[in-house]
Scaffold this motif. Structure first.
Motif: not given
Length: 457
Positions: A246-252
């Motif tokens: 989940g580390f990269n979830d939601g990165i804009e």
């Protein structure tokens, strides 16, 4: 029509030596937040300085070291700019690496050497002198100004967010500008539109109650160093991918104008590698240079400690080890959320490892390049330095700009005045005399261009 900025810049040019002398006097005062040395004294000195040039100034209490606030709000209908800086500095260790004493400012080969000269005293002092120059020449400022100088930036700004939430009435502004960090390595002036966030943590592992013989016990007693090595290998792989769930979830993702801006940034990759003695960049090899620094998060091992480190060999199996890490965050990543994901990852892969962390961290920040304040800032750099600034979508380090964008709800810009090789946080920190002088001129031009904007609705 006469350009009202011209006499201000002329005044700054005639005061070049006097301004340098005053900076040297200021740098002689240590203000080391990590060791609580000189903080109150320098804060009080700044209040006296700001009052002396015509600002209303105070030492405002926070849950930690005090904030210095200066204000001039006598331009109705004009924008209000919040100028941020920090008056605390890093410890000077190791002292034996300094060519001249860190708090005895010394000029060598067109540079001023002293602890804090680039980070951040020389830069916010340039802002103060820009204010003074307008007031000396015209008796007024082109726009309204709030100056906020923090005393804890070098220890992670742990209390500025709470201070801003509690004291919004003291910080109401249309935009914020921070003069901090180095300009681009090419020497070109720079405007940065954001900064990466950061969290720091330790991973600690202990197995046996004492160190044991590596022959008599090896293969039976687990080794805490190997436990940490294997855990770290599950957090980032050899291809450079951070593999925490989940580390990269939601990165804009970057906007089109941001990608276009980084493509315009100068880069001599071979010179960069040669300057650091590198044969390659970190993996993945095909990732563009500035994309790494502006748009990608990182996981860094800052230090690994455990076992024997003396001369020769010692066939010992250590009983404990620890590793220090930091994670740089990009827009839309939240420090608390990421830390919880690190904690869950450890629980899954190595539950015997203890996580020690500062829960808050520092959030990332981003202001759109298409901001209406971008054009006046660009004009200011051209007026002061005679050349267009580079536009950098996000600074590579961390600053508490999220306080301005996410708490106060205003755009935040970073306009570095220091040379790219300022050696901040290191021995022989320095600032070129030209950079300092250009910083004063640029600060004055920024005020002028903001004042020239149409009245606020």
């Amino acid at each position: 029509m006469t350009n009202p900025l011209a006499p201000v810049l002329d005044h700054i040019d005639t005061q070049r030596d006097a301004f340098l002398g005053r900076l040297i006097d200021y740098l002689r005062h240590p203000s080391i937040s990590a060791e609580n040395i000189g903080i109150t004294e320098v804060g009080t000195l700044l209040v006296e300085m700001l009052t002396g040039i015509g600002l209303d100034a105070q030492l405002a209490a926070s849950e930690g070291h005090p904030m210095v606030i200066g204000r001039w709000e006598k331009a109705p209908g004009k924008p209000t700019v919040l100028l941020y800086g920090h008056y605390d500095v890093q410890p000077a260790d190791p002292l034996d690496k300094w060519v001249s004493p860190p708090f005895e400012p010394t000029i060598r080969d067109g540079r001023l050497y002293a602890r804090g000269v680039g980070d951040n005293k020389g830069q916010h002092f340039a802002q103060i002198l820009a204010l003074e120059s307008h007031l000396k020449v015209n008796g007024t400022l082109p726009c309204n100004v709030i100056l906020l100088l923090e005393g804890e930036e070098e220890i992670g700004s742990p209390h500025i967010a709470a201070f801003a939430r509690k004291n919004r009435h003291l910080l109401e502004a249309d935009l914020s500008i921070t003069a901090d960090g180095p300009r681009h390595a090419s020497g070109a002036p720079t405007i940065k539109f954001g900064s990466r966030g950061v969290i720091s943590f330790e991973l600690r592992c202990r197995h046996a109650s004492r160190d044991v013989h590596s022959g008599n016990f090896g293969g039976v007693v687990p080794n805490p160093i190997w436990t940490l090595v294997h855990l770290l290998g599950t957090m980032k792989n050899a291809e450079g991918e951070i593999t925490i769930d989940g580390f990269n979830d939601g990165i804009e993702p970057p906007a089109a104008e941001e990608l276009a801006a980084v493509e315009r940034l100068p880069l001599d990759l071979e010179a960069f590698k040669q300057g650091l003695g590198l044969s390659r960049l970190d993996a993945p090899a095909d990732r563009p240079f500035y994309e790494r620094l502006c748009f990608r998060p990182t996981l860094t091992i800052n230090g690994f400690h455990g076992g024997y480190g003396g001369p020769g060999s010692k066939t010992v199996l250590p009983n404990e080890a620890f590793v220090k890490c930091d994670i740089r965050l990009v827009e839309a990543q939240d420090p608390v959320d990421i830390l919880n994901k690190v904690r869950a990852h450890i629980g899954k892969h190595a539950p015997e490892v203890e996580l020690i962390a500062e829960e808050k961290g520092m959030q990332p920040s981003k202001t759109p390049i298409a901001s209406p304040y971008t054009a006046p800032l660009r004009r200011a750099f051209v007026a002061a330095q005679g050349r267009e600034p580079l536009l950098v979508p996000a600074g590579f380090g961390s600053l508490p700009n999220y306080v301005f964008t996410k708490i106060l709800g205003i755009p935040a810009f970073v306009t570095p005045y220091a040379n790219h090789d300022e050696a901040n946080h290191a021995p022989n920190e320095n600032m070129t005399l030209d950079c300092f002088h250009e910083g004063v001129r640029t600060g004055a031009a920024v005020l002028h261009e903001l004042g020239a904007l149409a009245e606020r609705a």
